[in-house]
Design a protein around this motif. Structure first.
Motif, PDB file in Angstrom:
ATOM      1  N   ASP A 187       0.754  -1.253   0.143  1.00  0.00           N
ATOM      2  CA  ASP A 187       0.100   0.029   0.015  1.00  0.00           C
ATOM      3  C   ASP A 187       0.939   1.006   0.018  1.00  0.00           C
ATOM      4  N   GLU A 188       2.078   1.157   0.763  1.00  0.00           N
ATOM      5  CA  GLU A 188       2.884   2.337   0.749  1.00  0.00           C
ATOM      6  C   GLU A 188       3.522   2.764  -0.814  1.00  0.00           C
ATOM      7  N   ASP A 189       3.764   1.635  -1.407  1.00  0.00           N
ATOM      8  CA  ASP A 189       4.550   1.953  -2.687  1.00  0.00           C
ATOM      9  C   ASP A 189       3.441   2.315  -3.756  1.00  0.00           C
ATOM     10  N   LYS A 190       2.082   1.858  -3.357  1.00  0.00           N
ATOM     11  CA  LYS A 190       1.081   2.251  -4.246  1.00  0.00           C
ATOM     12  C   LYS A 190       0.692   3.723  -4.242  1.00  0.00           C
ATOM     13  N   LEU A 191       0.738   4.220  -3.190  1.00  0.00           N
ATOM     14  CA  LEU A 191       0.614   5.714  -2.782  1.00  0.00           C
ATOM     15  C   LEU A 191       1.657   6.303  -3.294  1.00  0.00           C
ATOM     16  N   LYS A 192       2.796   6.047  -3.375  1.00  0.00           N
ATOM     17  CA  LYS A 192       3.945   6.987  -4.005  1.00  0.00           C
ATOM     18  C   LYS A 192       3.845   6.828  -5.430  1.00  0.00           C
ATOM     19  N   TYR A 193       3.267   5.663  -5.947  1.00  0.00           N
ATOM     20  CA  TYR A 193       3.234   5.509  -7.347  1.00  0.00           C
ATOM     21  C   TYR A 193       2.074   6.587  -7.923  1.00  0.00           C
ATOM     22  N   ILE A 194       1.101   6.635  -7.186  1.00  0.00           N
ATOM     23  CA  ILE A 194       0.184   7.464  -7.497  1.00  0.00           C
ATOM     24  C   ILE A 194       0.454   8.849  -7.425  1.00  0.00           C
ATOM     25  N   GLU A 195       1.055   9.343  -6.368  1.00  0.00           N
ATOM     26  CA  GLU A 195       1.491  10.514  -6.241  1.00  0.00           C
ATOM     27  C   GLU A 195       2.302  10.975  -7.308  1.00  0.00           C
ATOM     28  N   MET A 196       3.485   9.967  -7.831  1.00  0.00           N
ATOM     29  CA  MET A 196       4.337  10.412  -8.882  1.00  0.00           C
ATOM     30  C   MET A 196       3.324  10.630 -10.191  1.00  0.00           C
ATOM     31  N   LEU A 197       2.766   9.615 -10.569  1.00  0.00           N
ATOM     32  CA  LEU A 197       1.793   9.782 -11.799  1.00  0.00           C
ATOM     33  C   LEU A 197       0.996  11.055 -11.693  1.00  0.00           C
ATOM     34  N   GLN A 198       0.389  11.385 -10.697  1.00  0.00           N
ATOM     35  CA  GLN A 198      -0.523  12.597 -10.659  1.00  0.00           C
ATOM     36  C   GLN A 198       0.113  13.752 -10.834  1.00  0.00           C
ATOM     37  N   GLU A 199       1.436  13.855 -10.169  1.00  0.00           N
ATOM     38  CA  GLU A 199       2.350  14.996 -10.371  1.00  0.00           C
ATOM     39  C   GLU A 199       3.036  15.106 -11.702  1.00  0.00           C
ATOM     40  N   SER A 200       3.226  14.179 -12.385  1.00  0.00           N
ATOM     41  CA  SER A 200       3.541  14.054 -13.761  1.00  0.00           C
ATOM     42  C   SER A 200       2.614  14.512 -14.578  1.00  0.00           C
ATOM     43  N   CYS A 201       1.245  13.995 -14.462  1.00  0.00           N
ATOM     44  CA  CYS A 201       0.353  14.042 -15.514  1.00  0.00           C
ATOM     45  C   CYS A 201      -0.076  15.635 -15.300  1.00  0.00           C
ATOM     46  N   LYS A 202      -0.068  16.182 -13.874  1.00  0.00           N
ATOM     47  CA  LYS A 202      -0.253  17.647 -13.874  1.00  0.00           C
ATOM     48  C   LYS A 202       0.706  18.246 -14.726  1.00  0.00           C
ATOM     49  N   LYS A 203       1.857  18.081 -14.861  1.00  0.00           N
ATOM     50  CA  LYS A 203       2.911  18.827 -15.490  1.00  0.00           C
ATOM     51  C   LYS A 203       2.660  18.628 -17.237  1.00  0.00           C
ATOM     52  N   VAL A 204       2.379  17.530 -17.498  1.00  0.00           N
ATOM     53  CA  VAL A 204       2.091  17.335 -18.864  1.00  0.00           C
ATOM     54  C   VAL A 204       0.845  18.072 -19.333  1.00  0.00           C
ATOM     55  N   SER A 205      -0.212  17.959 -18.483  1.00  0.00           N
ATOM     56  CA  SER A 205      -1.616  18.699 -18.661  1.00  0.00           C
ATOM     57  C   SER A 205      -1.013  20.335 -18.898  1.00  0.00           C
ATOM     58  N   ASP A 206      -0.361  20.844 -17.981  1.00  0.00           N
ATOM     59  CA  ASP A 206       0.166  22.081 -17.835  1.00  0.00           C
ATOM     60  C   ASP A 206       0.395  22.436 -19.413  1.00  0.00           C
ATOM     61  N   GLN A 207       1.580  21.525 -19.665  1.00  0.00           N
ATOM     62  CA  GLN A 207       2.250  21.993 -20.756  1.00  0.00           C
ATOM     63  C   GLN A 207       1.448  21.958 -22.111  1.00  0.00           C
ATOM     64  N   LEU A 208       0.401  21.056 -22.011  1.00  0.00           N
ATOM     65  CA  LEU A 208      -0.698  21.059 -23.101  1.00  0.00           C
ATOM     66  C   LEU A 208      -1.525  22.364 -23.125  1.00  0.00           C
ATOM     67  N   GLY A 209      -1.251  23.082 -22.241  1.00  0.00           N
ATOM     68  CA  GLY A 209      -2.157  24.445 -22.092  1.00  0.00           C
ATOM     69  C   GLY A 209      -3.374  24.284 -21.231  1.00  0.00           C
ATOM     70  N   TYR A 210      -3.425  23.389 -20.257  1.00  0.00           N
ATOM     71  CA  TYR A 210      -4.511  23.342 -19.226  1.00  0.00           C
ATOM     72  C   TYR A 210      -4.448  23.836 -18.053  1.00  0.00           C
ATOM     73  N   ARG A 211      -5.320  24.663 -17.677  1.00  0.00           N
ATOM     74  CA  ARG A 211      -5.243  25.439 -16.449  1.00  0.00           C
ATOM     75  C   ARG A 211      -6.245  25.087 -15.364  1.00  0.00           C
ATOM     76  N   SER A 212      -5.893  24.613 -14.413  1.00  0.00           N
ATOM     77  CA  SER A 212      -6.881  24.170 -13.360  1.00  0.00           C
ATOM     78  C   SER A 212      -7.357  25.224 -12.935  1.00  0.00           C
ATOM     79  N   GLN A 213      -8.734  25.222 -12.504  1.00  0.00           N
ATOM     80  CA  GLN A 213      -9.772  26.065 -12.012  1.00  0.00           C
ATOM     81  C   GLN A 213      -9.583  25.994 -10.396  1.00  0.00           C
ATOM     82  N   GLN A 214      -8.824  24.977  -9.729  1.00  0.00           N
ATOM     83  CA  GLN A 214      -8.787  24.996  -8.568  1.00  0.00           C
ATOM     84  C   GLN A 214      -7.659  26.055  -7.970  1.00  0.00           C
TER      85      GLN A 214
END
Length: 261
Positions: free
Chosen positions: A234-261
């Motif tokens: 479970d510990e590794d899974k949480l680390k994996y999710i955090e890394m994926l979400q962080e990377s996906c946010k950066k990719v989304s930002d580079q594609l022009g996405y701007r979060s409303q939050q």
């Protein structure tokens, strides 16, 4: 008997004529069959047949009851998608390589095509035990972590339409058996911000995925990390999710996405 080169002449010739017609249409607001015949150096009957097919496919429109035709925006849409996915892979690749170097596990980048996901990039695991996957391979939406993040933010009715002709085949005992059970899980995926495949596609294999957004706020892709259950914690899974979400946010930002939050 005709050789291979002779067999291929007619299809290639037809394709060249179609593109000659499209090129001619791109220079004018609308053109008639006679003009297109002259510009493409193709008989009027052939031009007419090609135009009817392109009209049926949505690439051209007919001007009322006249013999004039014009381009629709479908070619633009196709080109825009190709450009978007080309940029997507280029932007996502270094992030995926970095996660792969850190975790030594397999990563995939997938997009939706009808009721399947298609892998457009992958990073192999550095362990001896590897997934049997490849770029261009298809897998069902309903049994993959990427598929779930691609569906999660769509309205329920749209999800049902996408899955209307889907046959829910049981890859494992954990595979969803129908749209209703999948839709129930999608609500959880949407709330938590990641999707999970717990031995649904392949026994002994787990997978987590996060969504990637385009500049309009649409989920256009998913990035996943896969690993065998024998290496799960479970510990590794949480680390994996955090890394994926962080990377996906950066990719989304580079594609022009701007979060409303």
């Amino acid at each position: 008997m005709a050789n291979d080169d002779e067999i291929q002449i007619e299809p290639v010739s037809s394709v060249m004529k179609v593109f000659a017609i499209l090129s001619a249409l791109s220079t004018q607001k609308s053109l008639g069959v006679t003009e297109l015949s002259r510009l493409s150096m193709t008989s009027k009957s052939t031009v007419y047949r090609f135009l009817q097919t392109m009209k049926m496919l949505g690439y051209v429109r007919q001007e009322g009851d006249t013999d004039k035709y014009s381009l629709t925006l479908k070619l633009f849409e196709v080109g825009a998608k190709a450009l978007e996915y080309s940029d997507l892979v280029e932007i996502a690749e270094p992030h995926m390589n970095r996660i792969g170097e850190t975790t030594h596990e397999a990563l995939h980048l997938g997009i939706r095509d009808a009721d399947n996901i298609v892998y457009v990039f992958k990073v192999d695991a550095q362990y001896n035990l590897r997934m049997q996957s490849r770029i261009g391979r298809r897998n069902p939406l309903y049994s993959t972590a990427i598929g779930k993040v691609l569906l999660a933010e769509k309205p329920e009715q749209e999800v049902r339409e996408i899955l209307a002709n889907t046959e829910f085949l049981p890859s494992t005992t954990n595979t969803h058996k129908d749209a209703a059970s999948l839709i129930a899980e999608l609500a959880i995926v949407r709330e938590q911000g990641f999707g999970e495949d717990v031995e649904e596609q392949e026994e002994g294999l787990r997978c987590v995925a996060a969504p990637i957004y385009d500049r309009f706020g649409n989920v256009i892709a998913g990035m996943s990390l896969s690993y065998p259950t024998l290496r799960h914690s479970d510990e590794d899974k949480l680390k994996y999710i955090e890394m994926l979400q962080e990377s996906c946010k950066k990719v989304s930002d580079q594609l022009g996405y701007r979060s409303q939050q």
